[in-house]
Motif scaffolding. Sequence first.
Motif, PDB file in Angstrom:
ATOM      1  N   ALA A  63       0.831  -1.208   0.000  1.00 16.96           N
ATOM      2  CA  ALA A  63       0.000   0.000   0.000  1.00 16.96           C
ATOM      3  C   ALA A  63       0.864   1.256   0.000  1.00 16.96           C
ATOM      4  N   ALA A  64       2.031   1.211   0.658  1.00 16.59           N
ATOM      5  CA  ALA A  64       2.915   2.376   0.692  1.00 16.59           C
ATOM      6  C   ALA A  64       3.412   2.714  -0.708  1.00 16.59           C
ATOM      7  N   ALA A  65       3.747   1.701  -1.492  1.00 11.79           N
ATOM      8  CA  ALA A  65       4.197   1.955  -2.869  1.00 11.79           C
ATOM      9  C   ALA A  65       3.076   2.577  -3.693  1.00 11.79           C
ATOM     10  N   GLN A  66       1.858   2.130  -3.498  1.00  5.28           N
ATOM     11  CA  GLN A  66       0.739   2.701  -4.234  1.00  5.28           C
ATOM     12  C   GLN A  66       0.452   4.144  -3.802  1.00  5.28           C
ATOM     13  N   ARG A  67       0.673   4.455  -2.518  1.00  5.76           N
ATOM     14  CA  ARG A  67       0.534   5.851  -2.072  1.00  5.76           C
ATOM     15  C   ARG A  67       1.587   6.723  -2.755  1.00  5.76           C
ATOM     16  N   ALA A  68       2.782   6.193  -2.912  1.00 10.18           N
ATOM     17  CA  ALA A  68       3.836   6.952  -3.597  1.00 10.18           C
ATOM     18  C   ALA A  68       3.477   7.201  -5.055  1.00 10.18           C
ATOM     19  N   ASP A  88      -0.621  -0.365 -14.518  1.00  7.30           N
ATOM     20  CA  ASP A  88      -0.503  -1.507 -13.622  1.00  7.30           C
ATOM     21  C   ASP A  88       0.227  -2.666 -14.285  1.00  7.30           C
ATOM     22  N   TRP A  89       0.908  -3.417 -13.481  1.00  4.69           N
ATOM     23  CA  TRP A  89       1.514  -4.665 -13.917  1.00  4.69           C
ATOM     24  C   TRP A  89       1.474  -5.636 -12.729  1.00  4.69           C
ATOM     25  N   THR A  90       1.717  -6.887 -12.999  1.00  4.29           N
ATOM     26  CA  THR A  90       1.565  -7.915 -11.966  1.00  4.29           C
ATOM     27  C   THR A  90       2.905  -8.517 -11.581  1.00  4.29           C
ATOM     28  N   MET A  91       3.155  -8.576 -10.276  1.00  4.43           N
ATOM     29  CA  MET A  91       4.344  -9.235  -9.745  1.00  4.43           C
ATOM     30  C   MET A  91       3.946 -10.610  -9.228  1.00  4.43           C
ATOM     31  N   THR A 263      -0.562  -6.587  -7.486  1.00  8.26           N
ATOM     32  CA  THR A 263      -0.550  -5.532  -8.494  1.00  8.26           C
ATOM     33  C   THR A 263       0.402  -4.422  -8.081  1.00  8.26           C
ATOM     34  N   ALA A 264       1.233  -4.001  -9.016  1.00 10.39           N
ATOM     35  CA  ALA A 264       2.117  -2.851  -8.831  1.00 10.39           C
ATOM     36  C   ALA A 264       1.866  -1.882  -9.979  1.00 10.39           C
ATOM     37  N   SER A 265       2.467  -0.689  -9.908  1.00  9.13           N
ATOM     38  CA  SER A 265       2.172   0.333 -10.913  1.00  9.13           C
ATOM     39  C   SER A 265       3.406   1.169 -11.220  1.00  9.13           C
TER      40      SER A 265
END
Length: 498
Positions: A63-68, A88-91, A263-265
């Motif tokens: 969640a911290a990475a998504q806030r960034a 978005d991409w998937t890890m 999910t990452a972005s």
Amino acid sequence: MQMRGLWISGWALALGLCVVAQRAQGNRQALATVMGEGLLHSQANQKLEYLTDQIGERLTGTAAAQRAIAWALTDMRGMGLRNVHKEDWTMAHGWTRGPIAVDVIGHGHEHLEAAAMGWTGSTPKGGVNADVISVNAYDLKGAAAQAEANPGAWRGKVLLVRTQGAPPAHYNPLDSFLELTPFLRAAHQAGAVAVIAGQGAGASQGMNLTHTGVLGFNVLFQVPVINLTREDQLLLERLLDHEYGTPVRLHVDVENQATGPVTASNAVGDIPGTEFPKQMVIVGGHLDSWDLAQGATDNGTGAVASLAAARAIMQSGYRPRRTVRVVLFTGEEEGLLGSLAYCEQHKAEMANTIAALILDEGQGPIATLQVGGHDAALPKLEPLAQALEAFPAPRLEDTSSFDTDTGPFILDGVPGINLSQNSPNYRYTHHSPVDTFDHVRQDVLVRNAAEMAVMAYYIADLPERLDAPWTPAQVEAKLKGQGLEAELKAFGLWKFGE
């Protein structure tokens, strides 16, 4: 901040830019204005302080990475970038660091300072007691073969990876890292309860510092892997070497958690070009970080410098012929995953991607432009390097760097330009608990961002593109010529031939 020095070097640089830009048929006033905006009206340090102190660590998939990412998109929109969005991409696996305890049993009952390496496993609940045995970092492959030939040798043991004896002839520290993946798999299969190791062959850098990191590209290891401070690792080595009559025994308790796909972005925003808007120059760095501190020098500095570079161009009022695109990647720390995803998602645009300028080597000044093997780009960059002599001028090299997000662009035939930095203290902040805002060189951050802005504008505004798109055959030949084939195959990045 050493603002007076910035002011003087900024004026000297502006004069140089005027002369050089005229030779290069560029817009000399535009380059001088971009530099002036970058040096005199920078918000880079304020932005980095907010990113590090308010958002903090930014482990990919959290969640911290998504806030960034949300913060970066807001900043891009605020400065007027166009086409601002996240991609978005998937890890394959998410991972969360849990509590860790490592204690010596006997020999003074020492508590050891430890950190788990990223995307590694856990001990059984409550921990385990186990004897420690040494494994030579110079021959991990041989050690794994011996363990396979002697079943039970590693079962129930903690394996301490250390340097023993002289390194082999032609030894490269990367060799040990490349051997870690098969070694760690062998350790798990042989029943080792934990491994003490790091990303390098020897003990940790710095005084009483642990360092984390991944031990393979996009790999989840089942065995717990622990990094100790230099002092505590050397203590274990002394205890093993002196043989005080009893085994060196540890209590190890590691409680990490791994999940399935997450999910990452990446964050994307454009400054549209005036003449060739479909052609683009990328400026960027990775926004994700490790979780032992704030990720200030790895890579808050690079991410914020990229945003500040775009802001300088926007505030200058000038626009280059080609689009300047800001991309802040995540997943770099796990193996360039975000930039690999970007290149795959934008495969159709790679022929129109003129260059990718990436900043990701800590808190020091830009020292070298490594152009990813594109020799033809070097003469076109010479005037730019000369114009930056007040900083002083960066060296130009055709080196290909796969230590950061330049790598996927190089693989796709794009000049992935690594802005290599002179950062002697980076070995202490890198992936460690002291990667915090107070270790950032604030004057250097402003300079780097301003230089990045000028570099991006200059390349985007050249009358002709920096180099023609490369075919896969050209990329393959260059990378083989640079001796990178084996390394890229070991990382799972080689995409040529069989």
